[in-house]
Design an enzyme around this catalytic site. Structure first.
Site, PDB file in Angstrom:
ATOM      1  N   SER A 104       0.810  -1.225   0.000  1.00 41.67           N
ATOM      2  CA  SER A 104       0.000   0.000   0.000  1.00 41.67           C
ATOM      3  C   SER A 104       0.838   1.268   0.000  1.00 41.67           C
ATOM      4  CB  SER A 104      -0.933  -0.003   1.224  1.00 41.67           C
ATOM      5  OG  SER A 104      -1.770  -1.121   1.211  1.00 41.67           O
TER       6      SER A 104
ATOM      7  N   ASP B  86      -2.804  -1.825 -12.599  1.00 39.81           N
ATOM      8  CA  ASP B  86      -1.983  -1.645 -13.795  1.00 39.81           C
ATOM      9  C   ASP B  86      -1.900  -2.873 -14.685  1.00 39.81           C
ATOM     10  OD1 ASP B  86      -1.542   0.830 -12.752  1.00 39.81           O
ATOM     11  OD2 ASP B  86       0.584   0.558 -12.323  1.00 39.81           O
TER      12      ASP B  86
ATOM     13  N   ARG C 145     -14.828  28.823 -25.811  1.00 37.52           N
ATOM     14  CA  ARG C 145     -15.474  29.832 -26.656  1.00 37.52           C
ATOM     15  C   ARG C 145     -14.862  29.837 -28.055  1.00 37.52           C
ATOM     16  NH1 ARG C 145     -15.267  35.457 -23.695  1.00 37.52           N
ATOM     17  NH2 ARG C 145     -16.530  36.078 -25.498  1.00 37.52           N
TER      18      ARG C 145
ATOM     19  N   CYS D 103       3.753   6.664  -7.305  1.00 33.99           N
ATOM     20  CA  CYS D 103       3.809   7.973  -7.948  1.00 33.99           C
ATOM     21  C   CYS D 103       4.688   8.953  -7.172  1.00 33.99           C
ATOM     22  CB  CYS D 103       2.404   8.555  -8.074  1.00 33.99           C
ATOM     23  SG  CYS D 103       1.262   7.533  -9.032  1.00 33.99           S
TER      24      CYS D 103
ATOM     25  N   ASN E 275      -6.843   2.237  -7.273  1.00 33.32           N
ATOM     26  CA  ASN E 275      -7.556   2.307  -5.998  1.00 33.32           C
ATOM     27  C   ASN E 275      -9.065   2.186  -6.188  1.00 33.32           C
ATOM     28  OD1 ASN E 275      -5.853   2.978  -3.442  1.00 33.32           O
ATOM     29  ND2 ASN E 275      -4.856   4.099  -5.089  1.00 33.32           N
TER      30      ASN E 275
ATOM     31  N   TRP F 200     -12.909  35.234 -17.459  1.00 32.45           N
ATOM     32  CA  TRP F 200     -13.137  34.019 -18.233  1.00 32.45           C
ATOM     33  C   TRP F 200     -12.001  33.065 -17.932  1.00 32.45           C
ATOM     34  CZ3 TRP F 200     -17.364  32.782 -21.103  1.00 32.45           C
ATOM     35  CH2 TRP F 200     -18.261  33.812 -21.413  1.00 32.45           C
TER      36      TRP F 200
ATOM     37  N   TYR G  93     -14.918  32.636  -9.641  1.00 38.98           N
ATOM     38  CA  TYR G  93     -14.037  33.711 -10.117  1.00 38.98           C
ATOM     39  C   TYR G  93     -13.696  34.670  -8.989  1.00 38.98           C
ATOM     40  CZ  TYR G  93     -12.788  38.363 -11.658  1.00 38.98           C
ATOM     41  OH  TYR G  93     -12.159  39.576 -11.766  1.00 38.98           O
TER      42      TYR G  93
ATOM     43  N   VAL H 224       3.511 -15.524  -6.357  1.00 36.87           N
ATOM     44  CA  VAL H 224       2.657 -16.512  -7.018  1.00 36.87           C
ATOM     45  C   VAL H 224       3.277 -16.824  -8.379  1.00 36.87           C
ATOM     46  CG1 VAL H 224       0.393 -16.961  -8.024  1.00 36.87           C
ATOM     47  CG2 VAL H 224       0.573 -15.832  -5.803  1.00 36.87           C
TER      48      VAL H 224
END
Length: 456
Positions: A41, A287, A446, A45, A309, A438, A430, A82
């Site tokens: 666990s 994975d 847009r 990354c 996960n 924007w 915003y 295994v």
């Protein structure tokens, strides 16, 4: 008592085991987990950031130790690999890597979470001391030991994907002179070439020697047998340490030998409940599986801890009698090179061409905050939209602080099957310290609306 056997004790495997235990008590479900490594666990990354010194301690990357899992009535067998799955006999054969003793263990339900393995091309010197893959905590520790023991300060990274780019940064942070050898025309093949070029420019600005369009032919070794240089068709680059960031492939040799169904990319094929196709009592996640791309409608291979996960949670729920499902992905990923942030989600141009879509692309320049606000950083946003419908197909972002996580807006829009017009009208937050009036994603949307309207 029913027995659940899990192969692999990282993200998918232990998420599945833990979720199954939450739903079913030890008195009704025995859980046995096999792990060939020394850790459980953990965040693979985070390894580049541990190597680079941003994360100080290895154990900070470990979410739960073997002892913590065992305290929850999970029979966790470390350093035990295994080596065979007997599907007709409902059993697996394992080998203790310390003693060499082999044994068979029967199962009522089986979870395959064998993960991925680094790609190691069959090149001369590829297995020499001083050449490192970076897939597990053991790999990370071996690399750090090598970096601390070498007296030289020259490092060569082979491959310019996420791991290669992150490892180049980590090595720069450790004071190494870094050369990154890339077989592609631009780094980050997960981006379109024009966006990858922005990453390459930034990497060179950080002092990384970036060699594009270069095919590695050999890892040359010195008199002591250690890696001494990376050789391409045109040049030779001295190296005191070599890091492989070529990518990974599904670790499915066990599954292939057992006759389980594999896809185009070598990953296991499952249904939305993560059950292996055609096998009522076998699940797979992480994975080692292929997933459905919700944008293209095709299967693809996306090895990320986020998916592992979630898939583990789905498997554990199903084993416990629940009805959870994993619908698929849109291909969201982010990374960074020092202060440069890189993000993508959805389809690239070549992906859209591959599935026969007619599309437009737009690229805009904007800033992370209102342009007048202090420390407003530039960012470039590229957007793809389908011609006939205006459906959003993909977004790529390269910029400074505050750029990368904007890709989550696009990821939600892709999952919801939004058009670019709907994205342009989203009610986003915003304030000048956080965004222009924007948002850059909406500026691109847009422009995409106009481009779609202009197509025949």
């Amino acid at each position: 008592m029913e027995r659940l056997v899990v192969i692999g004790a990282d993200a998918a495997g232990m998420s599945a085991a833990s979720q199954a235990r939450r739903q079913r008590a030890a008195s009704e479900l025995e859980i046995v987990v096999f792990e060939r490594g020394g850790f459980t666990s953990y965040s693979a990354c985070g390894i580049p950031y541990w190597v680079g010194g941003d994360v100080r301690e290895r154990d900070a990357l470990i979410a739960r130790t073997p002892e913590e899992h065992r305290a929850r009535d999970i029979d966790l067998r470390m350093r035990t690999e295994v080596i065979e799955i007997d599907v007709p006999g409902n059993r697996v054969r394992s080998r203790n890597l310390d003693t060499g003793v082999e044994s068979w263990t029967g199962y009522g339900k089986l979870v395959i979470a064998t993960g991925a393995e680094p790609i190691r091309p069959p090149l001369p010197g590829i297995d020499a001391p001083g050449v490192h893959g970076v897939q597990t905590l053991d790999d990370g520790q071996a690399l750090i030991d090598s970096l601390e023991q070498t007296t030289g300060r020259r490092a060569v990274v082979v491959g310019a994907g996420y791991i290669g780019v992150e490892m180049a940064e980590a090595l720069i942070n450790r004071g190494f002179r870094v050369t990154l050898v890339n077989r592609g025309a631009q780094p980050m093949s997960t981006l379109d070439p024009d966006m990858g070029a922005l990453v390459g420019k930034a990497m060179r600005g950080l002092g990384i020697e970036l060699i594009d369009d270069a095919e590695v032919t050999e890892i040359r070794t010195g008199p002591d047998g250690r890696a001494a240089a990376v050789v391409t068709e045109d040049a030779e680059y001295p190296a005191d340490v070599v890091v492989l960031g070529i990518g990974v492939t599904p670790a499915t040799r066990l599954a292939r030998a057992a006759g389980l169904p594999l896809g185009e990319f070598g990953g296991l094929l499952t249904d939305p409940g993560m059950r292996v196709l055609g096998h009522e009592n076998i699940w797979a996640g992480g994975d080692c599986v292929e997933v459905l791309d919700l944008v293209s409608g095709r299967r693809r291979y996306v090895p990320l801890g986020t998916h592992a996960n979630k898939q583990g949670q789905v498997i554990g729920s199903r084993v416990g009698g629940g009805h959870a499902s994993f619908p698929g992905v849109v291909g969201t990923a982010i990374s960074k090179v020092c202060d440069l942030e890189v993000a993508r989600t959805g389809l690239r141009e070549r992906d859209a061409h591959a599935v026969g879509l007619r599309f437009v692309t737009v690229t805009i320049e904007s800033t992370s905050r209102a342009g007048y606000y202090p420390d407003a950083a530039p960012m470039t946003v590229k957007m793809l939209a389908e011609c006939e419908t205006g459906r959003l197909l993909g977004v790529q972002i390269v910029g400074r602080e505050g750029a990368a996580k904007r890709v989550d807006i696009a990821a939600v829009a892709l999952t919801a099957d939004f058009t670019v017009e709907q994205v342009a009208q989203l009610d986003l937050g915003y304030a000048p310290p956080f965004s222009p009036v924007w948002d850059p994603i909406q500026v691109a949307a847009r422009k995409a609306v106009i481009a779609v309207a202009g197509t025949p």
